[in-house]
Structures are given as structure tokens and as C-alpha cells.
Design an enzyme around this catalytic site. Structure first.
Site, PDB file in Angstrom:
ATOM      1  CE  LYS A   1      80.835  68.763 -74.253  1.00  0.00           C
ATOM      2  NZ  LYS A   1      79.633  69.287 -73.753  1.00  0.00           N
TER       3      LYS A   1
ATOM      4  NE  ARG B   1      75.788  65.921 -64.227  1.00  0.00           N
ATOM      5  CZ  ARG B   1      74.858  66.627 -64.620  1.00  0.00           C
ATOM      6  NH1 ARG B   1      73.661  66.151 -64.153  1.00  0.00           N
ATOM      7  NH2 ARG B   1      75.110  67.725 -65.513  1.00  0.00           N
TER       8      ARG B   1
HETATM    9  N1  BES Z   1      81.822  70.385 -69.850  1.00  0.00           N
HETATM   10  C1  BES Z   1      80.567  70.316 -70.122  1.00  0.00           C
HETATM   11  C2  BES Z   1      79.806  71.646 -69.574  1.00  0.00           C
HETATM   12  C3  BES Z   1      80.251  72.835 -70.387  1.00  0.00           C
HETATM   13  C4  BES Z   1      79.768  73.225 -71.814  1.00  0.00           C
HETATM   14  C5  BES Z   1      81.149  73.751 -69.787  1.00  0.00           C
HETATM   15  C6  BES Z   1      80.083  74.285 -72.412  1.00  0.00           C
HETATM   16  C7  BES Z   1      81.472  74.926 -70.631  1.00  0.00           C
HETATM   17  C8  BES Z   1      80.836  75.104 -72.025  1.00  0.00           C
HETATM   18  C9  BES Z   1      79.831  69.200 -69.309  1.00  0.00           C
HETATM   19  O1  BES Z   1      80.632  67.931 -69.191  1.00  0.00           O
HETATM   20  C10 BES Z   1      78.733  68.868 -70.268  1.00  0.00           C
HETATM   21  O2  BES Z   1      78.834  68.564 -71.132  1.00  0.00           O
HETATM   22  N2  BES Z   1      77.398  69.249 -69.566  1.00  0.00           N
HETATM   23  C11 BES Z   1      76.210  68.947 -70.319  1.00  0.00           C
HETATM   24  C12 BES Z   1      75.286  68.408 -69.133  1.00  0.00           C
HETATM   25  C13 BES Z   1      73.924  67.976 -69.941  1.00  0.00           C
HETATM   26  C14 BES Z   1      74.292  66.700 -70.663  1.00  0.00           C
HETATM   27  C15 BES Z   1      72.927  67.547 -68.713  1.00  0.00           C
HETATM   28  C16 BES Z   1      75.830  70.312 -70.838  1.00  0.00           C
HETATM   29  O3  BES Z   1      75.737  71.329 -70.179  1.00  0.00           O
HETATM   30  O4  BES Z   1      75.143  70.362 -71.813  1.00  0.00           O
HETATM   31 MN    MN Z   2      80.325  66.923 -70.892  1.00  0.00          MN
END
Ligand code: BES
Ligand code: MN
Ligand code: ZN
Length: 497
Positions: A276, A350
Site C-alpha cells: 500500500k 477474502r
Molecule cells: N483492508 C483493505 C480494505 C480497506 C482499505 C479498508 C482502506 C478501509 C480502508 C483490504 O484488505 C484491501 O486492501 N482491499 C483492496 C482490494 C483490492 C486490492 C481489490 C482495496 O480495497 O484496495
Molecule cells: Mn488489503
């Protein structure tokens, strides 16, 4: 947490602070008129002079004029009848004012049928929940002495039982207060820093809660997961030096198959190799708020002694980049036997939930499964920070959850799971990919989970990415969706009785 003593009393004593609502137009209520009379018309005079305002959320203390009368807190309620939203805002303003004062004993007349368009029991539940929740302070010792927030001094709170039997009123109060205490547990787990709250520590916290509240607690370690074939969960965990855990909390208060709650417990989500960006990454300590919700709800269910069976399951890992971390392109085999191409290591929630869902269904044979997860950033784009995303395979279950969300104002909104979306998960190298592209990211995440639901078990998924914590100056875990789920379980218990 400062646990209030919340009681019923028809009248304020002279030692108490008396909270009274003031409307912005028209007539004032009986409490107001009575205090006005005691004060020889001073209060109504102050209203006509514009010194006291009935503007919603306005708060004003009025000193007692003799020792036989209580101090007053006048709270503007605006125009009546209040919507549930405004009623709650008024209660929040009142609680904040009380906490800014040194009153230890308060009588609150705000839960009034004439103000709110909800029934008297619900009005009392919201009031108890909001006052108890307003006592919450994050004061873990790791915060340091200087930074600690002083605890509020309020210790006793009384409400008049307007239009309710004693039992009805006590039940309503208990629901509100025990929900708030569950939320406090959830909030503290969410707020703890990720170096202190790793999967092992989360398991210890859950175990301690279980011990205090008489729940059965089972913990699976890496070797257990290897035996069960949880290749998907283990792939997320493999890049971290802290070991994964699966925590199961069992509450037995009734007969028959349990309702299962499954909560995402990523104690820190760096994204893994699909790293990230740095800005705001600290907030990914909140990626275990689904898990924290399970712990808080199980605590509340145990304290409320609901006549149902509930099992809470928490898959917990830390998602780190490392030489031995999972790569984009890796193919893993889940406990269900289905293979997954990990196209993005940041879609890790997931990957751990799917194995937890399979295990939960096979181990506990639940009659319903509800999972909650800070699963997708896309959910924040779709619904913002006010509303949780709700998806599922069962209309009755989804509608019951929506009803509970309206009752508690812990709101959720349903998104569709049409087959067309599921096609976005197609992979050339495995049964499915773990991402479905930019479009409808919240829905494709749920489509992924749906593939792990067996025998059409009624299942619902709550995406709490936007609601589980607050960012900015008041950064911290919100305790949502504990109220929604506790209300849902109470409603289920009532339907079964
Ligand atoms: N934990 C995150 C989702 C999230 C991001 C929650 C920001 C709250 C604030 C999750 O694990 C994630 O990173 N999801 C990705 C999925 C994508 C790679 C398909 C996302 O939402 O960017
Ligand atoms: Mn994530
Ligand atoms: Zn995550």
C-alpha cells in the site's frame, strides 16, 4: 471503562443534575414548566429574552437557586417530533455536556415519547447506549501517563420509566448499556497499536474475555491450519514473523444450530508484496475491526444471557511483505479444495475469510453465517462513512439485518450479488482470481466469499471498511457494527421464544 449505574426514578433528587429538553418553538414540556414554576417564570423569561435557546444540540447549565432544587441542564431539541438521528444527536450533546461538568449523578428526561417517533423502549435503549458509550476512553497503558484522557466522573444515571413497565424499562436499559460495553471492548481492541495487538495477542484478549463471561474459547495455530488444508489463509500469514490464529468463541444459551459470526482479523495490512502507499497506512491497524466486533458482540450476548446459540470465529493474520511472502501470481488451494490465483496480495481479507468460512460451516453446522470485514476501499467510495455495505444470498436474513440496522441507527445498505459480477473473478490459472477488477470491487469481494458458502446456508456479509473507525482528529475505532448485530440477535431470540 466507567460502568454507570443506570436506574429508574420518576423524579430528580436535589443532588442530581436534571436534564430537560427545550423545543425551539411552541410549548415546552411538563418538566420544563414545573422547573419554570419553581423558578418563578425565570426559564420562560430567559427563552423570550433569547438567553436560552431550543436550537437542536444547544446545551446550557442553569444553577439551582436553593438547595432543595437540582441543577439543570437544558438541552435544545429543535423541532419535535425528533427523527431518530436528531434524537441521538441531542443525547450525544447532553452526554458531552454532562461529561464536561463534575456532576456524578444525573436524571435525564430526554427519552420522551412526545419527542421521538420511536417506541419508549427503544428511546430508552438509545439513551442508555449513548450515555454509557460516552464514558469510553482509550487509556491503554501504552498510551503513556501524560496522554491519558481523564475519566468522566459520572457514576449514576436515572431515567423516568415513561409509559413502560419496570421490566420493559430495565430490559431496554440493559440492552443499551451492555451493547455499549461490548462496543468498548471492540473499540479498545481496534485502537490498540499493531505491535501490541498481533494475532497471538488478539487470541489472548479473546480468551480472557471468554473466561470472564463464561464462553468456550478454542484457538487454532499454524499446525492445525496446515492439517486442515487452509492454504489460502496460510499464504497471507506466511510473510509475517507473528503466527496466525483462528479463534472460536462459543456461547450456548438455547437449543439448536448456532448463528455464526465470522470477523476479519488482519492485525495490520501493509498490502503485502502489493504494498500500500505510505500515507495513512497506520489506519490499517483497524483491519481487525471485524474480529473486534465479534469479540464485542459475543461479550454483549453473554451478558444479556440471550436464549440462543452463537459462535464467533476470527481468522487473524498480519499481512506483511517479506522474502517469504506470497507473490502476485501464486496459486493456493483453500480448505474447500477450490484453487485461488492471488493476483493482488492486498486483497487478503477474502483469502483468510474463505478458509474461516469453510471451517466454521463444517465445524459448527450453523443455521446462518454472518461475516463482517473491513474488506474493500471501494465500499467507502460507494457508501462513504455512514453506512456499512450488506450483501448475501438470503433475502430474509438481509432484511432482518436491515431492520436491526434501522432500529439501532447503525445503518447498512444492501448491494446486489448478481451472477454477472461473479464472472469478474475468472482466472486462467485457478478456479478463481482473488480480485475482480476496479468495477464493483465491494460486490466482487462478496462474490468471492459466496463461493465458499456450502449447501446454500443463509449467509450475509457486512463490509465495514467505511464505518468501523473514524479518521481525522477523532481517529479511533467506532464500535460499529456491534449495535446492529446485538439488536439482530435480540430480535432472533425474541422470534424463537
Ligand atoms: N483492508 C483493505 C480494505 C480497506 C482499505 C479498508 C482502506 C478501509 C480502508 C483490504 O484488505 C484491501 O486492501 N482491499 C483492496 C482490494 C483490492 C486490492 C481489490 C482495496 O480495497 O484496495
Ligand atoms: Mn488489503
Ligand atoms: Zn485488509
Amino acid at each position: 471503562m466507567n460502568k454507570l449505574s443506570i436506574e429508574l426514578s420518576q423524579k430528580a433528587s436535589a443532588q442530581q443534575l436534571l436534564i430537560i429538553g427545550v423545543t425551539s418553538a411552541g410549548e415546552q414540556n411538563a418538566e420544563f414548566m414545573q422547573q419554570d414554576k419553581l423558578r418563578k417564570g425565570q426559564l420562560s423569561q430567559a427563552i423570550s429574552d433569547g438567553i436560552i435557546s431550543g436550537k437542536k444540540g444547544n446545551t446550557q447549565f442553569v444553577m439551582r437557586v436553593n438547595a432543595k432544587e437540582p441543577n439543570l441542564l437544558l438541552v435544545g431539541v429543535g423541532d419535535t417530533p425528533l427523527t431518530l438521528r436528531h434524537y441521538r444527536e441531542v443525547l450525544e450533546a447532553a452526554a458531552e455536556a454532562v461529561n464536561s461538568s463534575k456532576h456524578t449523578d444525573v436524571h435525564c428526561t430526554l427519552p420522551q415519547a412526545e419527542y421521538v417517533g420511536i417506541d419508549a423502549q427503544q428511546a430508552l435503549t438509545h439513551a442508555s447506549l449513548i450515555f454509557q458509550n460516552s464514558q469510553y476512553r482509550y487509556n491503554d497503558e501504552s498510551r503513556g501517563k501524560a496522554a491519558k484522557d481523564p475519566a468522566p466522573v459520572l457514576s449514576r444515571l436515572t431515567f423516568p420509566a415513561v409509559g413502560l413497565s419496570e421490566v420493559e424499562a430495565q430490559t431496554a436499559i440493559a440492552q443499551g448499556q451492555l451493547t455499549a460495553l461490548g462496543m468498548a471492548t471492540t473499540r479498545t481492541l481496534g485502537n490498540l497499536p499493531p505491535n501490541l495487538l498481533n494475532p497471538e495477542a488478539l487470541a489472548e484478549h479473546a480468551k480472557a474475555m471468554a473466561k470472564t463471561h463464561g464462553l468456550k474459547c478454542t484457538i487454532l495455530k499454524r499446525a492445525d491450519m496446515e492439517k486442515l488444508g487452509m492454504g489460502s489463509l496460510l499464504a497471507v500469514a506466511q510473510g509475517s514473523t507473528t503466527a496466525p490464529r483462528i479463534i472460536a468463541l462459543e456461547y450456548k444459551g438455547g437449543k439448536g444450530a448456532p448463528i455464526a459470526l465470522v470477523g476479519k482479523g488482519v492485525t495490520f495490512d501493509t498490502g503485502g508484496i502489493s504494498l500500500k502507499p505510505g500515507a495513512g497506512m497506520d489506519e490499517m491497524k483497524f483491519d481487525m475491526c471485524g474480529a473486534a466486533t465479534v469479540v464485542g458482540v459475543m461479550q454483549a450476548v453473554a451478558e444479556l444471557k440471550l436464549p440462543i446459540n452463537v459462535v464467533g470465529v476470527i481468522p487473524s493474520v498480519e499481512n506483511m511483505p517479506a522474502g517469504n511472502a506470497a507473490r502476485p501470481g501464486d496459486v493456493v488451494t483453500s480448505m474447500s479444495g477450490q484453487t485461488i490465483e492471488i493476483l493482488n496480495t492486498d486483497a487478503e481479507g477474502r483469502l483468510i475469510l474463505c478458509d474461516a468460512l469453510t471451517w466454521t460451516q463444517r465445524e459448527f453446522k450453523p443455521k446462518q453465517v454472518i461475516d463482517m470485514a473491513t474488506l474493500t476501499g471501494a465500499c467507502i467510495i460507494a457508501l462513504g462513512n455512514h453506512t456499512s455495505g450488506l450483501m448475501g444470498n438470503d433475502d430474509a436474513l438481509a432484511n432482518d439485518l436491515l431492520a436491526a440496522s434501522e432500529q439501532t441507527y447503525d445503518r447498512a445498505w444492501r448491494l446486489p450479488l448478481f451472477d454477472e459480477y461473479d464472472e469478474q473473478l475468472k482466472s486462467n490459472f485457478a478456479d478463481m482470481g482473488n480480485i475482480g477488477g476496479r468495477e464493483a470491487g465491494t460486490i466482487t469481494a462478496a462474490c468471492f466469499l459466496k463461493r465458499f458458502i456450502e449447501n446454500d446456508t443463509p449467509w450475509a456479509h457486512l463490509d465495514i471498511a467505511g464505518t468501523a473507525w473514524v479518521s481525522g482528529a477523532k481517529k479511533g475505532a467506532s464500535g460499529r457494527p456491534v449495535p446492529l448485530l446485538v439488536q439482530y440477535l435480540i430480535n432472533q431470540a425474541q422470534a424463537e421464544a
